[in-house]
Design a protein around this motif. Structure first.
Motif, short mmCIF file in Angstrom:
data_model
loop_
_atom_site.label_atom_id
_atom_site.label_comp_id
_atom_site.label_asym_id
_atom_site.label_seq_id
_atom_site.Cartn_x
_atom_site.Cartn_y
_atom_site.Cartn_z
N UNK A 179 0.84 -1.19 0.00
CA UNK A 179 0.00 0.00 0.00
C UNK A 179 0.87 1.24 0.00
N UNK A 180 0.31 2.32 -0.52
CA UNK A 180 1.03 3.59 -0.55
C UNK A 180 1.02 4.20 0.85
N UNK A 181 2.20 4.52 1.38
CA UNK A 181 2.27 5.12 2.71
C UNK A 181 1.60 6.49 2.72
N UNK A 182 1.74 7.24 1.63
CA UNK A 182 1.09 8.55 1.56
C UNK A 182 -0.42 8.38 1.66
N UNK A 183 -0.98 7.34 1.00
CA UNK A 183 -2.42 7.12 1.09
C UNK A 183 -2.82 6.72 2.50
N UNK A 184 -1.96 5.97 3.20
CA UNK A 184 -2.27 5.63 4.59
C UNK A 184 -2.40 6.90 5.43
N UNK A 185 -1.45 7.83 5.24
CA UNK A 185 -1.47 9.07 6.02
C UNK A 185 -2.66 9.94 5.60
N UNK A 186 -2.86 10.11 4.27
CA UNK A 186 -3.96 10.94 3.79
C UNK A 186 -5.31 10.38 4.26
N UNK A 187 -5.44 9.05 4.23
CA UNK A 187 -6.70 8.45 4.68
C UNK A 187 -6.95 8.68 6.15
N UNK A 188 -5.90 8.66 6.97
CA UNK A 188 -6.06 8.84 8.41
C UNK A 188 -6.49 10.26 8.76
N UNK A 189 -5.95 11.27 8.04
CA UNK A 189 -6.24 12.65 8.41
C UNK A 189 -7.37 13.25 7.59
N UNK A 190 -7.88 12.52 6.58
CA UNK A 190 -8.87 13.08 5.65
C UNK A 190 -10.10 13.63 6.35
N UNK A 191 -10.69 12.94 7.35
CA UNK A 191 -11.92 13.48 7.96
C UNK A 191 -11.73 14.85 8.59
N UNK A 192 -10.52 15.23 8.91
CA UNK A 192 -10.28 16.50 9.61
C UNK A 192 -9.82 17.60 8.67
N UNK A 193 -9.79 17.32 7.36
CA UNK A 193 -9.43 18.35 6.38
C UNK A 193 -10.65 19.18 5.97
N UNK A 228 -3.06 1.41 12.22
CA UNK A 228 -3.55 1.47 13.60
C UNK A 228 -2.83 2.58 14.38
N UNK A 229 -1.51 2.68 14.17
CA UNK A 229 -0.75 3.72 14.88
C UNK A 229 -1.21 5.11 14.46
N UNK A 230 -1.40 5.34 13.13
CA UNK A 230 -1.85 6.63 12.65
C UNK A 230 -3.26 6.94 13.16
N UNK A 231 -4.10 5.91 13.21
CA UNK A 231 -5.46 6.11 13.72
C UNK A 231 -5.44 6.59 15.17
N UNK A 232 -4.58 5.98 15.99
CA UNK A 232 -4.51 6.39 17.39
C UNK A 232 -4.03 7.82 17.52
N UNK A 233 -3.02 8.20 16.68
CA UNK A 233 -2.51 9.57 16.75
C UNK A 233 -3.58 10.57 16.32
N UNK A 234 -4.31 10.26 15.23
CA UNK A 234 -5.34 11.18 14.75
C UNK A 234 -6.47 11.29 15.77
N UNK A 235 -6.90 10.13 16.32
CA UNK A 235 -7.98 10.15 17.32
C UNK A 235 -7.60 10.99 18.53
N UNK A 236 -6.36 10.81 18.99
CA UNK A 236 -5.89 11.59 20.14
C UNK A 236 -5.86 13.07 19.83
N UNK A 237 -5.39 13.42 18.58
CA UNK A 237 -5.32 14.83 18.20
C UNK A 237 -6.70 15.44 18.09
N UNK A 238 -7.68 14.64 17.63
CA UNK A 238 -9.04 15.16 17.47
C UNK A 238 -9.73 15.36 18.81
#
Length: 997
Positions: free
Chosen positions: A707-721, A747-757
């Motif tokens: 999988x594309x790492x950029x897509x992993x990151x973009x997908x994790x932060x997309x709801x907050x854009x 999973x790690x990115x999800x936890x970071x985004x959830x915590x930031x939100x």
């Protein structure tokens, strides 16, 4: 004064010529007038009437004479002279009544003083050839004289002065010297055969004759800008002029005058008169005077004879004329010498050419028909060694390690040399030899015993091979030493230029013959392998014209089997593939590139097969394609297997996503309270399930290749854009991440985004988030560094007292599963996280370098107001009950009137036709059916809808539905609501709902 006072000068019977003292001396000459007009009382001699009779008599004799004469009289050595002597004085005239040492002050010491002293001592002197350096007419010049000093005494025998008749013989002496010079020049030009020597010796002879301190001959280039001095002559006073000089450096006028054919005559470079030169250019070379004469050939300046003096001097016109004469004679002699040398060289070249031709003819006959590489080398060594008459000869090949092996050799002794048939390191020959060979330089040694640049051990090693003299000629290929040819003698030997040239040419020809023999052998082997390959494969070989209009099948030897004609595309390629085939072939023709193409093919039995056609262009010597050669492979079975595999993977992907969707629904229903929002634990669990589903979606899209790492990151932060895309910065190289790493990182990115939100920067509108990563290191030590930085969020008071699941997942799971590390810094201005991960544990094993994954995700939401859905009738088609229930609840919460859910195609079609929905959510797969009929009906009615599916890439989507938004399961209910609102908002501009009858 009475007649008796003067007495008679004519002897008995003659009267005194002058009756009046004022008219003495008589005569109409200049000096007679000057003597009459001079105030003699102001001179040591006093008035003439008081002069001794002897002085008066000598004066009248002197004035009457045509020969130059002068009288020096008295203790003050006062000088009287006649008209002829005035010419000798030149610009010193008039000097009547002055002391002789005053008149000739430049030669008084020491020469003239001694001569005058001897005369005053009573010695009569005669000198037939004496040379003085006189300063006349503003310059020192050499002058020669013949004279007699005759002392004159009084009655008491005391010398009163002397009488001197004289002749200046400078011109006669100069002409005599010039005659002797011309004889010497003729001898020099006659005995010299080398053009350079002729110019040098003639110029030096001329310089010595004229007393110049330097002479040189400058050869002028075709542009007339540069003059080259190969050799010059100097007396030691001036520095050498050897080298190349720009004429312009000596002054524009200087160069222009020479090009115009004018001689440059400058007595004093510090006072150049009308010719503006660059005096500094001469002064820095110590030059005081110059005489430069140009020479022209075919109206072009070809040379300049340059004479330079260290001090200013007067150049006599005769000197200039002599230099012009010498220039002409030099150039005639040089032309003659060059012609004779060209003739000799031509004759020598002819002899060498005949000798070379004889050897090369023998060499060509010896190696022409040989196919074995060793036979070629052996034959070449025999012919070459015999022709040169050497002790040893051979051809050695050099491998990449610098080892030379001589497989072809010659020995006049009839025995195999010690160095033959074995590998020898070229460095053992000595550093100088090895370096020269690697640089492509021929090594020539006449006698190893006296050769320079070798150690005693190196000399001993060469002599140990029985070699004293040798020539080594290297052969380089693409800058690398490939081989060398050698000729060696066991006695000292001087190698001529023609022999060395012959060694070089033989080396090149032998190397070419060696490559030809090996190429022919390789071709024979290749043809045999090709025949075996064609006979053992089911591929169809073919050849086709340059423009791909004529195609014919061929056998293993390329012989025609069947001509498919010019209509082969129309006859054999299926109609739907013909445009693609023609376009690909046209592109290959333009690019002169190989063809690699898959298409469907109509077989002779009218069945359709898939084939892969590959072909390469063949070029003529001018680089033009004259035909193509290729083969076609039947790939029908591999296509069928690939299709089956895609279907299987797609079905598996669909089932897994449906399971995740069901699990998500179960969790949602389990934790949903009777009233109020879901508890935090439930939302966190659902978020983690969604994160896993997202990683599954990305991996399924690449068939689980990564999988594309950029897509992993973009997908994790997309709801907050939504609403402010600039608040989040994402930057870094795109990496293809392997499936195992992708799930962990999601999973790690999800936890970071959830915590930031919830607690961090994304919990406030002004909060900012930066996610940046980079790759560093080399080879296996490369790492990916991820930096997560939050700012402008709530102030943090430090690390929390209790670490939750998210912190444990980030800090420990990354270390455990990916051998990485994570550092969490709860800084006051926001959380900072730095993750270090070995790249070898991230990228797929067969990925040599990080590469980007294909992008094929749904477009981002436009963020429409979900209130647009309130009161809308929404059709829900879903065959999974729990998923359907979750969707219905979400729509109802948004104020929608839900139609359904409809679990199968029939009920869905009925509802779509009768219920008149305003929008729809359609699951693509309904058991054994697909939802396409329902979707096409809604499209015809102008009803907006979205697809939801468990397939990553569904096959055979109808062309009319290609633009419909497709959402992949599992989905958060709020995501479905938002995307459906986007489509409804868009439909107002793009859909026209027909009026109901």
């Amino acid at each position: 004064m009475t007649r008796a006072a003067f007495g008679s000068l004519g002897g008995p019977g003659r009267d005194m010529i002058c009756d009046n003292a004022a008219d003495w001396p008589m005569g109409s000459g200049e000096m007679a007038r000057r003597m009459r007009d001079l105030d003699w009382d102001a001179t040591p001699l006093g008035a003439p009437d008081a002069w001794p009779l002897s002085l008066r008599i000598l004066t009248e004799v002197m004035l009457a004479a045509k020969q130059p004469m002068f009288v020096t009289w008295g203790a003050d050595r006062t000088t009287l002279y006649n008209d002829a002597y005035a010419e000798i004085l030149a610009d010193k005239h008039p000097a009547l009544g002055r002391a002789i040492e005053d008149i000739w002050s430049e030669i008084w010491e020491p020469d003239l003083r001694q001569i005058v002293a001897r005369a005053y001592e009573g010695e009569a002197l005669h000198m037939s050839d004496i040379t003085f350096q006189l300063f006349r007419n503003g310059a020192f010049r050499e002058a020669q004289f013949s004279f007699s000093y005759t002392p004159v005494s009084d009655a008491g025998g005391r010398v009163q002065g002397f009488f001197c008749p004289c002749l200046e013989i400078t011109d006669a002496i100069s002409e005599e010297r010039r005659a002797r010079f011309r004889e010497g020049l003729a001898e020099t030009l006659r005995r010299s055969a080398d053009p350079e020597t002729i110019a040098h010796e003639a110029a030096s002879l001329l310089a010595r004759h004229l007393g110049a301190e330097q002479a040189a001959y400058l050869e002028i280039d075709e542009a007339g800008e540069l003059g080259t001095v190969r050799r010059d002559w100097t007396s030691g006073t001036l520095p050498s002029m050897a080298g190349t000089h720009r004429l312009q450096d000596f002054g524009e006028a200087f160069a222009a005058a020479l090009r115009a054919g004018e001689s440059i005559v400058i007595p004093d470079v510090g006072d150049t008169g009308a010719l503006p030169i660059a005096p500094d250019a001469f002064a820095k070379r110590g030059i005081g005077a110059v005489l430069h004469v140009p020479h022209f050939h075919d109206r072009r300046l070809v040379g300049v004879l340059a004479l330079n003096a260290a001090r200013p001097r007067d150049w006599h016109p005769a000197d200039v004329a002599l230099v012009v004469e010498v220039v002409e004679r030099i150039n005639r002699a040089v032309d003659r010498a060059r012609s004779e040398r060209s003739l000799r060289e031509s004759e020598a070249r002819l002899r060498v050419s005949e000798d070379r031709h004889a050897l090369l003819l023998k060499l060509s006959d010896a190696i022409r028909d040989r196919r074995d590489a060793k036979d070629v080398l052996h034959a070449a060594a025999q012919v070459f060694g015999t022709h040169l008459g050497v002790t040893f000869a051979g051809f050695a090949e050099v491998d990449g390690d610098g080892l030379a092996r001589t497989d072809g050799q010659y020995s006049s002794r009839g025995q195999t040399p010690a160095f033959a048939n074995r590998a020898v390191a070229i460095d053992s020959f000595g550093r100088s030899i090895a370096t020269a060979l690697r640089l492509g330089q021929t090594v020539i040694v006449a006698d190893m015993a006296t050769a320079h640049g070798f150690t005693s051990a190196e000399k001993a090693a060469v002599r140990g091979l029985g070699v004293r003299a040798f020539v080594l000629s290297p052969v380089l290929w693409q800058g690398k030493l490939e081989a060398y040819l050698f000729a060696a003698s066991d006695t000292p030997r001087f190698w001529t230029k023609s022999e060395v040239d012959l060694v070089r040419e033989t080396a090149e020809r032998t190397f070419s013959a060696l490559h030809r023999a090996r190429a022919e052998a390789a071709l024979i082997e290749s043809e045999a392998r090709f025949r075996a390959l064609v006979h053992s494969t089911s591929d169809i070989a073919f050849r086709v014209s340059a423009d791909w209009t004529e195609l014919e099948h061929v056998d293993a030897l390329g012989r025609p089997l069947h001509n498919a004609g010019s209509e082969w595309i129309s006859l054999y390629v299926t109609p739907e593939d013909q445009p693609h085939v023609r376009a690909t072939l046209d592109q290959a023709i333009r690019a002169k590139a190989p063809v690699d193409l898959e298409h469907r093919w109509r077989k002779p039995d009218n069945t359709i097969a898939w084939i892969r056609m590959r072909a390469v262009p063949l070029y003529d010597p001018s680089g033009t394609i004259y035909e193509w050669f290729g083969a076609s492979t039947d790939i029908t079975e591999s296509k069928r297997l690939a299709h089956s595999q895609r279907v299987l993977l797609s079905e598996l992907d669909h089932r897994v996503k449906n399971i995740l969707a069901v699990v998500q629904s179960i969790a949602h229903q389990t934790f949903r309270p009777a009233d109020g929002p879901l508890p935090d634990e439930a939302r966190r669990l659902l978020g983690r399930i969604s994160a896993l589903a997202e990683s599954h979606r990305l991996l399924a899209r690449s068939s689980w290749q990564g999988a594309s790492f950029r897509e992993l990151v973009d997908g994790a932060v997309a709801p907050h854009r939504w609403g402010n895309a600039d608040r989040i910065t994402v930057d870094g190289p795109d990496l293809q991440i392997n499936p195992r790493a992708a799930q962990t990182l999601v999973l790690a990115l999800h936890e970071l985004v959830t915590n930031a939100a919830k607690y961090g920067a994304l919990s406030r509108p002004e909060g900012m988030l930066s996610v940046i990563w980079a790759v560093s290191g080399v080879e296996d030590a490369r790492n990916m560094t991820l930096c997560w930085s939050e700012t402008l969020g709530p102030q943090l008071a430090g690390a929390p007292a209790r670490r939750g699941f998210g912190s444990l997942l980030i800090e420990h799971t990354l270390a455990f599963e990916l051998e990485g590390s994570a550092k969490l810094d709860f800084a006051p201005d926001g959380l900072k996280v730095q993750v270090e991960l070995p790249l070898r544990n991230l990228v797929p094993q067969d990925t040599a370098h990080p590469v980007a994954a294909p992008a094929d995700s749904a477009p981002a939401s436009s963020g429409s107001d979900i209130a647009i859905l309130k009161g809308k009738r929404v059709l829900v088609v879903e065959d999974e009950h729990l998923v359907a229930h979750e969707t219905v609840c979400a729509l109802a919460k948004a104020g929608c009137e839900v139609i359904g859910p409809m679990p199968n195609l029939n009920t869905a079609l009925a509802s779509a036709g009768a219920a008149a929905p305003d929008a729809a959510v359609l699951d693509i797969n309904l058991g054994s059916d697909l939802v396409w009929p329902v979707a096409l009906l809604l499209r015809a009615k102008g009803v907006p809808f979205v697809f939801v599916t468990g397939y990553a890439a569904p096959v055979d989507v109808p062309e009319a539905l290609q633009d419909v938004l497709r959402l992949e399961k599992p989905l958060r209910p709020d995501c479905i609501i938002q995307r459906l609102a986007d489509e409804v908002a868009k439909s107002g501009a793009t859909y026209r709902i027909p009026a109901l009858a």
